[in-house]
Design an enzyme around this catalytic site. Structure first.
Site, PDB file in Angstrom:
ATOM      1  CG  ASP A  20      54.797  80.639  14.215  1.00  0.00           C
ATOM      2  OD1 ASP A  20      55.585  79.906  14.832  1.00  0.00           O
ATOM      3  OD2 ASP A  20      54.537  80.496  13.005  1.00  0.00           O
ATOM      4  N   GLY A  23      61.057  79.790  18.048  1.00  0.00           N
ATOM      5  CA  GLY A  23      62.191  78.920  17.717  1.00  0.00           C
ATOM      6  C   GLY A  23      63.190  79.643  16.821  1.00  0.00           C
ATOM      7  CG  ASN A  68      52.728  73.065  19.713  1.00  0.00           C
ATOM      8  OD1 ASN A  68      52.127  74.048  20.133  1.00  0.00           O
ATOM      9  ND2 ASN A  68      53.298  73.057  18.511  1.00  0.00           N
ATOM     10  CD1 TRP A  69      50.051  67.100  22.578  1.00  0.00           C
ATOM     11  CD2 TRP A  69      51.450  67.036  24.325  1.00  0.00           C
ATOM     12  NE1 TRP A  69      49.370  67.569  23.677  1.00  0.00           N
ATOM     13  CE2 TRP A  69      50.208  67.543  24.770  1.00  0.00           C
ATOM     14  CE3 TRP A  69      52.485  66.909  25.272  1.00  0.00           C
ATOM     15  CZ2 TRP A  69      49.966  67.926  26.088  1.00  0.00           C
ATOM     16  CZ3 TRP A  69      52.242  67.290  26.585  1.00  0.00           C
ATOM     17  CH2 TRP A  69      51.004  67.783  26.971  1.00  0.00           C
ATOM     18  NE  ARG A 188      51.372  81.122  11.940  1.00  0.00           N
ATOM     19  CZ  ARG A 188      51.192  79.822  11.884  1.00  0.00           C
ATOM     20  NH1 ARG A 188      50.063  79.349  11.445  1.00  0.00           N
ATOM     21  NH2 ARG A 188      52.126  78.982  12.288  1.00  0.00           N
ATOM     22  CD  GLU A 207      38.707  91.579   7.909  1.00  0.00           C
ATOM     23  OE1 GLU A 207      39.681  91.338   7.176  1.00  0.00           O
ATOM     24  OE2 GLU A 207      37.541  91.683   7.494  1.00  0.00           O
TER      25      GLU A 207
END
Ligand code: FPP
Length: 240
Positions: A20, A23, A68-69, A188, A207
């Site tokens: 992530d 963008g 995500n489309w 993440r 975890e």
């Protein structure tokens, strides 16, 4: 468990990553979002290579979600193109790299060309048993469970299975991730602290490490940090 060369900390067998922040990385530089995904693809290469040196056996990455489309056609096409280029390259270097590829997700919505590349990569790489990369493509954790439930129900209708037979283990064998152990560590980056429909079933005891770095900037030192944090956790699996 394998030992990291640098930190001498055992690396988890299976690491999963939500890639992530592409963008925002691009926006910070006044670049189009697709430039962020291109840099994200380079970060993936860097981390996949580093995982190999650490002895990580499975690396699962969230490349494209069922949600995500909703993005612009240009952005979706840009991500698909990056994936296609990467797979063409992987097919070319297959013997040298000996990486096994698997795809988690409903590939039926992908273009026939990309689907063919996925199928070919999966088939041709199934002979290797060293490192495995699982690409989550048109993937959603809920969608995966629905897909597994339908497949099990179809087997019941055909008389191959009895409803009473269903156990957690049997349901797991109907998931895209069949035969892949659950990830010990899910990372993440980008500062967001959500699961976003990623590996809902498989993450029961994982975890989670959330980091502030944006994915295109993510490097080996960040992975070392995530692994060090993983080792500071006390995993009890519901015990005491
Ligand atoms: C999330 O960041 C990222 C994606 C939806 C796409 C991930 C795809 C890649 C890293 C490229 C794939 C190619 C290879 C070769 C693996 P975001 O766009 O949601 O970032 P933002 O939250 O900052 O907008």
């Amino acid at each position: 468990m394998a030992f990291s060369e640098t930190e001498k900390l055992p690396a988890p067998e299976h690491i999963a990553i939500i890639m992530d922040g592409n963008g925002r990385w691009a926006k910070n530089r006044g670049l189009p979002r697709t430039a962020g995904h291109k840099a994200g693809g380079e970060a993936f290469r860097r981390i996949a290579n580093y995982c190999r040196t650490l002895g990580v056996k499975y690396l699962t990455v969230y490349a494209f979600s069922t949600e995500n489309w909703k993005r612009s056609q240009e952005e979706v096409a840009g991500i698909m193109k990056l994936l296609a280029r990467y797979l063409e390259e992987a097919l070319r270097d297959m013997e040298k790299n000996a990486v096994t590829f698997r795809f988690f997700g409903d590939l039926s919505r992908l273009s026939p060309e990309l689907r063919k590349l996925c199928r070919e990569a999966e088939e041709r790489s199934s002979q290797y048993h060293e490192v495995q990369v699982n690409f989550c493509l048109n993937y959603g954790g809920r969608d995966e469970i629905v897909h597994a439930a339908k497949a099990f129900a179809a087997d019941v209708v055909e008389g191959k299975r009895q409803p009473e037979e269903l156990t957690e283990e049997l349901l797991s064998s109907y998931l895209y991730s069949a035969d892949v152990p659950d990830p010990e560590l899910i990372i993440r980056p980008s500062g967001e602290k959500r699961i976003s429909n990623f590996l809902l079933w498989q993450s029961a005891y994982s975890e989670f490490v959330f980091m502030n770095v944006l994915w295109p900037d993510f490097g080996p030192a960040d992975l070392d940090e995530a692994i060090a944090e993983y080792h500071r956790r006390n995993r009890r699996f519901g015990g005491v």
